[in-house]
Motif scaffolding. Structure first.
Motif, PDB file in Angstrom:
ATOM      1  N   PHE A 195      43.902  27.881  49.003  1.00 37.94           N
ATOM      2  CA  PHE A 195      43.675  27.853  47.562  1.00 37.94           C
ATOM      3  C   PHE A 195      42.197  27.596  47.238  1.00 37.94           C
ATOM      4  CE2 PHE A 195      48.280  27.291  47.504  1.00 37.94           C
ATOM      5  CZ  PHE A 195      48.628  28.132  46.462  1.00 37.94           C
ATOM      6  N   LYS A 196      41.526  26.834  48.083  1.00 39.65           N
ATOM      7  CA  LYS A 196      40.089  26.634  47.903  1.00 39.65           C
ATOM      8  C   LYS A 196      39.346  27.958  48.057  1.00 39.65           C
ATOM      9  CE  LYS A 196      36.079  24.322  49.985  1.00 39.65           C
ATOM     10  NZ  LYS A 196      35.615  23.405  51.061  1.00 39.65           N
ATOM     11  N   SER A 197      39.659  28.690  49.122  1.00 40.49           N
ATOM     12  CA  SER A 197      39.003  29.970  49.370  1.00 40.49           C
ATOM     13  C   SER A 197      39.347  30.982  48.284  1.00 40.49           C
ATOM     14  CB  SER A 197      39.423  30.504  50.748  1.00 40.49           C
ATOM     15  OG  SER A 197      38.782  31.716  51.041  1.00 40.49           O
ATOM     16  N   LEU A 198      40.599  30.949  47.823  1.00 41.65           N
ATOM     17  CA  LEU A 198      41.009  31.853  46.755  1.00 41.65           C
ATOM     18  C   LEU A 198      40.237  31.562  45.475  1.00 41.65           C
ATOM     19  CD1 LEU A 198      43.111  34.144  46.399  1.00 41.65           C
ATOM     20  CD2 LEU A 198      44.656  32.422  45.441  1.00 41.65           C
ATOM     21  N   GLY A 199      40.020  30.270  45.191  1.00 37.70           N
ATOM     22  CA  GLY A 199      39.234  29.894  44.022  1.00 37.70           C
ATOM     23  C   GLY A 199      37.814  30.418  44.104  1.00 37.70           C
ATOM     24  N   GLN A 200      37.201  30.321  45.283  1.00 38.30           N
ATOM     25  CA  GLN A 200      35.842  30.823  45.465  1.00 38.30           C
ATOM     26  C   GLN A 200      35.779  32.336  45.274  1.00 38.30           C
ATOM     27  OE1 GLN A 200      35.120  29.353  49.421  1.00 38.30           O
ATOM     28  NE2 GLN A 200      34.072  27.537  48.688  1.00 38.30           N
ATOM     29  N   THR A 201      36.768  33.042  45.827  1.00 37.21           N
ATOM     30  CA  THR A 201      36.779  34.495  45.746  1.00 37.21           C
ATOM     31  C   THR A 201      36.938  34.973  44.311  1.00 37.21           C
ATOM     32  OG1 THR A 201      37.833  34.558  47.922  1.00 37.21           O
ATOM     33  CG2 THR A 201      37.886  36.576  46.635  1.00 37.21           C
ATOM     34  N   ILE A 202      37.944  34.437  43.634  1.00 38.12           N
ATOM     35  CA  ILE A 202      38.221  34.874  42.267  1.00 38.12           C
ATOM     36  C   ILE A 202      37.094  34.467  41.334  1.00 38.12           C
ATOM     37  CG2 ILE A 202      39.790  34.567  40.304  1.00 38.12           C
ATOM     38  CD1 ILE A 202      42.084  34.406  42.293  1.00 38.12           C
ATOM     39  N   ALA A 203      36.549  33.260  41.539  1.00 39.88           N
ATOM     40  CA  ALA A 203      35.441  32.803  40.688  1.00 39.88           C
ATOM     41  C   ALA A 203      34.232  33.709  40.846  1.00 39.88           C
ATOM     42  CB  ALA A 203      35.072  31.358  41.032  1.00 39.88           C
ATOM     43  N   SER A 204      33.926  34.097  42.079  1.00 36.88           N
ATOM     44  CA  SER A 204      32.758  34.947  42.324  1.00 36.88           C
ATOM     45  C   SER A 204      32.855  36.251  41.546  1.00 36.88           C
ATOM     46  CB  SER A 204      32.622  35.258  43.816  1.00 36.88           C
ATOM     47  OG  SER A 204      32.442  34.085  44.562  1.00 36.88           O
ATOM     48  N   SER A 205      34.022  36.869  41.573  1.00 36.99           N
ATOM     49  CA  SER A 205      34.170  38.163  40.925  1.00 36.99           C
ATOM     50  C   SER A 205      34.273  38.043  39.405  1.00 36.99           C
ATOM     51  CB  SER A 205      35.390  38.898  41.485  1.00 36.99           C
ATOM     52  OG  SER A 205      36.556  38.112  41.339  1.00 36.99           O
ATOM     53  N   ILE A 206      35.073  37.090  38.919  1.00 34.30           N
ATOM     54  CA  ILE A 206      35.272  36.967  37.469  1.00 34.30           C
ATOM     55  C   ILE A 206      33.996  36.484  36.785  1.00 34.30           C
ATOM     56  CG2 ILE A 206      36.495  35.705  35.662  1.00 34.30           C
ATOM     57  CD1 ILE A 206      38.982  35.819  37.343  1.00 34.30           C
ATOM     58  N   LEU A 207      33.352  35.466  37.334  1.00 33.69           N
ATOM     59  CA  LEU A 207      32.119  34.966  36.721  1.00 33.69           C
ATOM     60  C   LEU A 207      31.022  36.022  36.766  1.00 33.69           C
ATOM     61  CD1 LEU A 207      32.055  31.284  38.058  1.00 33.69           C
ATOM     62  CD2 LEU A 207      32.814  32.106  35.829  1.00 33.69           C
ATOM     63  N   GLY A 208      30.979  36.787  37.857  1.00 31.05           N
ATOM     64  CA  GLY A 208      30.009  37.868  37.932  1.00 31.05           C
ATOM     65  C   GLY A 208      30.268  38.935  36.884  1.00 31.05           C
ATOM     66  N   THR A 209      31.545  39.211  36.643  1.00 29.41           N
ATOM     67  CA  THR A 209      31.905  40.189  35.619  1.00 29.41           C
ATOM     68  C   THR A 209      31.503  39.705  34.229  1.00 29.41           C
ATOM     69  OG1 THR A 209      33.770  40.998  36.931  1.00 29.41           O
ATOM     70  CG2 THR A 209      33.832  41.428  34.564  1.00 29.41           C
ATOM     71  N   ILE A 210      31.736  38.424  33.959  1.00 29.22           N
ATOM     72  CA  ILE A 210      31.350  37.853  32.659  1.00 29.22           C
ATOM     73  C   ILE A 210      29.844  37.986  32.453  1.00 29.22           C
ATOM     74  CG2 ILE A 210      31.135  35.688  31.373  1.00 29.22           C
ATOM     75  CD1 ILE A 210      33.827  34.867  32.638  1.00 29.22           C
ATOM     76  N   MET A 211      29.082  37.626  33.484  1.00 22.22           N
ATOM     77  CA  MET A 211      27.628  37.708  33.364  1.00 22.22           C
ATOM     78  C   MET A 211      27.159  39.144  33.116  1.00 22.22           C
ATOM     79  SD  MET A 211      24.623  36.943  36.134  1.00 22.22           S
ATOM     80  CE  MET A 211      24.918  38.558  36.844  1.00 22.22           C
ATOM     81  N   SER A 212      27.668  40.078  33.914  1.00 25.43           N
ATOM     82  CA  SER A 212      27.217  41.467  33.788  1.00 25.43           C
ATOM     83  C   SER A 212      27.617  42.066  32.447  1.00 25.43           C
ATOM     84  CB  SER A 212      27.773  42.316  34.934  1.00 25.43           C
ATOM     85  OG  SER A 212      29.183  42.341  34.920  1.00 25.43           O
ATOM     86  N   THR A 213      28.776  41.667  31.913  1.00 26.41           N
ATOM     87  CA  THR A 213      29.217  42.175  30.609  1.00 26.41           C
ATOM     88  C   THR A 213      28.302  41.685  29.499  1.00 26.41           C
ATOM     89  OG1 THR A 213      31.524  42.228  31.345  1.00 26.41           O
ATOM     90  CG2 THR A 213      31.134  42.244  28.961  1.00 26.41           C
ATOM     91  N   VAL A 214      27.961  40.394  29.523  1.00 25.50           N
ATOM     92  CA  VAL A 214      27.067  39.839  28.507  1.00 25.50           C
ATOM     93  C   VAL A 214      25.683  40.486  28.607  1.00 25.50           C
ATOM     94  CG1 VAL A 214      25.932  37.736  27.677  1.00 25.50           C
ATOM     95  CG2 VAL A 214      28.320  37.659  28.398  1.00 25.50           C
TER      96      VAL A 214
ATOM     97  N   PHE B   5      41.532  24.743  44.004  1.00 27.56           N
ATOM     98  CA  PHE B   5      41.190  26.031  43.409  1.00 27.56           C
ATOM     99  C   PHE B   5      40.123  25.862  42.336  1.00 27.56           C
ATOM    100  CE2 PHE B   5      41.561  29.373  40.313  1.00 27.56           C
ATOM    101  CZ  PHE B   5      41.826  30.524  41.027  1.00 27.56           C
ATOM    102  N   LEU B   6      40.337  24.913  41.421  1.00 32.95           N
ATOM    103  CA  LEU B   6      39.446  24.753  40.267  1.00 32.95           C
ATOM    104  C   LEU B   6      38.066  24.221  40.673  1.00 32.95           C
ATOM    105  CD1 LEU B   6      41.975  23.270  37.665  1.00 32.95           C
ATOM    106  CD2 LEU B   6      40.912  25.548  37.612  1.00 32.95           C
ATOM    107  N   ILE B   7      38.034  23.178  41.504  1.00 30.66           N
ATOM    108  CA  ILE B   7      36.744  22.561  41.803  1.00 30.66           C
ATOM    109  C   ILE B   7      35.904  23.475  42.695  1.00 30.66           C
ATOM    110  CG2 ILE B   7      37.361  21.275  43.898  1.00 30.66           C
ATOM    111  CD1 ILE B   7      35.199  20.078  40.906  1.00 30.66           C
ATOM    112  N   SER B   8      36.549  24.251  43.573  1.00 34.67           N
ATOM    113  CA  SER B   8      35.789  25.187  44.395  1.00 34.67           C
ATOM    114  C   SER B   8      35.233  26.320  43.536  1.00 34.67           C
ATOM    115  CB  SER B   8      36.658  25.752  45.522  1.00 34.67           C
ATOM    116  OG  SER B   8      37.727  26.525  45.008  1.00 34.67           O
TER     117      SER B   8
ATOM    118  N   ASN C 102      51.254  20.602  45.029  1.00 32.71           N
ATOM    119  CA  ASN C 102      50.947  21.497  43.912  1.00 32.71           C
ATOM    120  C   ASN C 102      49.675  21.066  43.184  1.00 32.71           C
ATOM    121  OD1 ASN C 102      53.229  23.056  44.405  1.00 32.71           O
ATOM    122  ND2 ASN C 102      54.515  21.830  43.055  1.00 32.71           N
ATOM    123  N   PHE C 103      49.564  19.778  42.914  1.00 27.37           N
ATOM    124  CA  PHE C 103      48.375  19.270  42.238  1.00 27.37           C
ATOM    125  C   PHE C 103      47.127  19.470  43.112  1.00 27.37           C
ATOM    126  CE2 PHE C 103      51.343  16.895  39.503  1.00 27.37           C
ATOM    127  CZ  PHE C 103      50.748  17.106  38.275  1.00 27.37           C
TER     128      PHE C 103
END
Length: 520
Positions: free
Chosen positions: A402-421, A275-278, A268-269
């Protein structure tokens, strides 16, 4: 499952084949980025610009657990050979694509091969070497992925400019052939003692659960609002299907992702940390080149070159970490140190401004890359060491999932944050007194990209008395983009700190120096 009586020569050859396979799968995630503008121009697919990358990443994320389980059941060699062949065929089909729909489909097919190569490469290392040695060799193998990150964008641009974008895919073919020959000739046949049924129902449920979730994170904030019916419904549907998937896995005779894995705190850890570091690494890899090119005004090639020191420091960090774990048979202290350095590195990125020098950016990225490099190999090793060798395939593929999932979710969420700002910042831009035609360009987010060419063409047509005000607005726009990327790095800092806090509570188990003594 164990490899026995391997000569040193065969072990080296297997490692070469494994590294070439990792290079193949990783390179294809980066080499296409610089070719995409010419691809969409050739295939008339501007509206589908990101879909070839999304299809590749989605299929990698979804396929990893299934093929990790198949490797445990039928042995690494046949599954690995199948993965190389799929990747080979997928690359060739991508190269001959005649429209965007074909390319998107073939990229997904190629991603299935990539998933097999990534997950089973690390699993083979898990069987080749004793637990205490694994970190060193995982670090060495991971350097192939880092090399792909270094050369991928530049190589893609060079091939596209000097040959054709189709050769971005054809270049995979000779590497795949060499890797295939090595694996066929050198990798021993390697089977489990007992075969069970393939959990096809679980595989289907996982696909149905993950596809809408990942699409929701990809579309949210871009095509639809976060609170839109489409996004909310997709996320609710995914949550329901994940529950159904868990029920299926509990009842399955031989599940793809055994729910028993989650009874092990080490797993689990490890999954959370991967997930987080990727996600942090993805944030830096995507948005630093954008900052360098569009905010500081450097060329595209220079922005790619600035990534190199980060990736080199990541490789060094991974190798240093691997050696230390091998010598001490411990990993928690190294993980804590790595996360502390990663927190410092991501925090340094918060200081990036419009006038920040490239040298300062390089220094900050070296610090971040070294921290990420230290921790990245550790959690594959710890998860493997917490289970018997018969489960190494599924454990490895699950952590990589979980590494790949972290990369996928980070790409979309961080991109959304940037575009919103950016969107909100451009709305507040004071363009009073300027012609409507110029105002519409200045307030269009697309004007932020392309190295400022559109802005230069506008400036050339303006009356001299308007130039000072126009140039001031250009600097304001760069500030808006800088602020948006700053918001992204704030999230990266938060994720780094969270990863550090999580590892403090992680139990440390002893790593054995023998192959057959993994913890149950």
């Amino acid at each position: 499952m164990t490899f026995t009586n391997l000569t040193k020569k065969n072990t080296v050859l297997i490692m070469i084949g494994v590294m070439m396979s990792i290079l193949l799968a990783s390179l294809d995630g980066t080499i296409v980025t610089t070719a995409m503008p010419k691809i969409i121009s050739s295939l008339q697919g501007f509206d589908y610009y990101t879909w070839p990358m999304i299809a590749y990443l989605l299929c990698i994320t979804i396929s990893m657990p299934l093929f990790g389980k198949l490797a445990d059941m039928y042995g690494f060699k046949p599954v690995y050979i199948f993965g190389i062949i799929v990747f080979f065929i997928g690359s060739a089909l991508c190269g001959v694509s005649q429209n965007m729909m074909q390319l998107i489909f073939f990229r997904g097919f190629q991603g299935i091969g990539g998933a097999i190569l990534i997950s089973n490469s690390l699993a083979i290392i898990g069987v080749l070497f004793a637990p205490a040695e694994r970190a060193k060799y995982v670090g060495i193998a991971s350097s192939a992925g880092a090399l792909a990150s270094i050369v991928g964008p530049s190589l893609g641009g060079f091939i596209t400019d000097n040959f054709s974008w189709r050769w971005v895919f054809y270049v995979n073919i000779p590497i795949a052939i060499i890797a295939l020959i090595i694996i066929i000739l050198v990798l021993p046949t390697h089977k489990a003692e007992e075969r069970k049924k393939v959990d096809y129902f679980g595989a289907v449920a996982l696909i149905v659960a993950l596809v809408p979730m990942l699409l929701a994170f990809t579309w949210a904030g871009k095509d639809y609002d976060w609170n839109s019916v489409q996004i909310v419904d997709m996320l609710i549907f995914s949550a329901v299907m994940l529950i159904i998937f868990a029920v299926i896995e509990i009842k399955a005779e031989d599940p793809i992702i055994p729910m028993t894995l989650f009874k092990n705190s080490i797993f689990n850890f490890s999954a959370i940390e991967m997930f987080l570091i990727s996600a942090v690494m993805m944030g830096a890899a995507i948005f630093i080149p954008l900052f360098v090119q569009e905010v500081t005004g450097s060329s595209a090639s220079k922005s790619g070159a600035i990534l190199t020191p980060m990736m080199l420091s990541l490789i060094v960090g991974a190798m240093v970490s691997g050696v230390l774990v091998s010598k001490t048979n411990k990993y928690k202290l190294q993980a804590i140190i790595g996360f502390v350095i990663a927190v410092i590195g991501s925090a340094l990125l918060l200081n990036l401004k419009v006038n920040t020098s490239n040298l300062q950016i390089i220094i900050d990225m070296i610090v971040l890359g070294f921290g990420i490099g230290i921790v990245m190999p550790i959690f594959s090793v710890t998860a493997q060491s917490a289970f018997p060798e018969s489960q190494i395939g599924v454990v490895t593929s699950s952590t990589q999932f979980f590494k790949s999932l972290g990369q996928t979710i980070a790409s979309s969420i961080l991109g959304t944050i940037m575009s919103t700002v950016v969107t909100n910042g451009l709305k507040d831009l004071d363009t009073t007194g300027l012609p409507a035609s110029i105002t519409s360009v200045l307030k269009n987010p697309n004007a932020l990209t392309g190295g400022g060419d559109s802005m230069k063409s506008i400036a050339a047509k303006l009356p001299k008395e308007m130039l000072p005000r126009f140039m001031k607005l250009i600097e304001d726009i760069k500030g808006i983009l800088s602020n948006s990327i700053h918001s992204v790095f704030v999230i990266c800092v938060v994720m780094s700190i969270l990863a550090l806090v999580v590892v403090l509570f992680m139990k440390e188990i002893p790593l054995s120096n023998t192959k057959n003594s993994a913890e149950q």
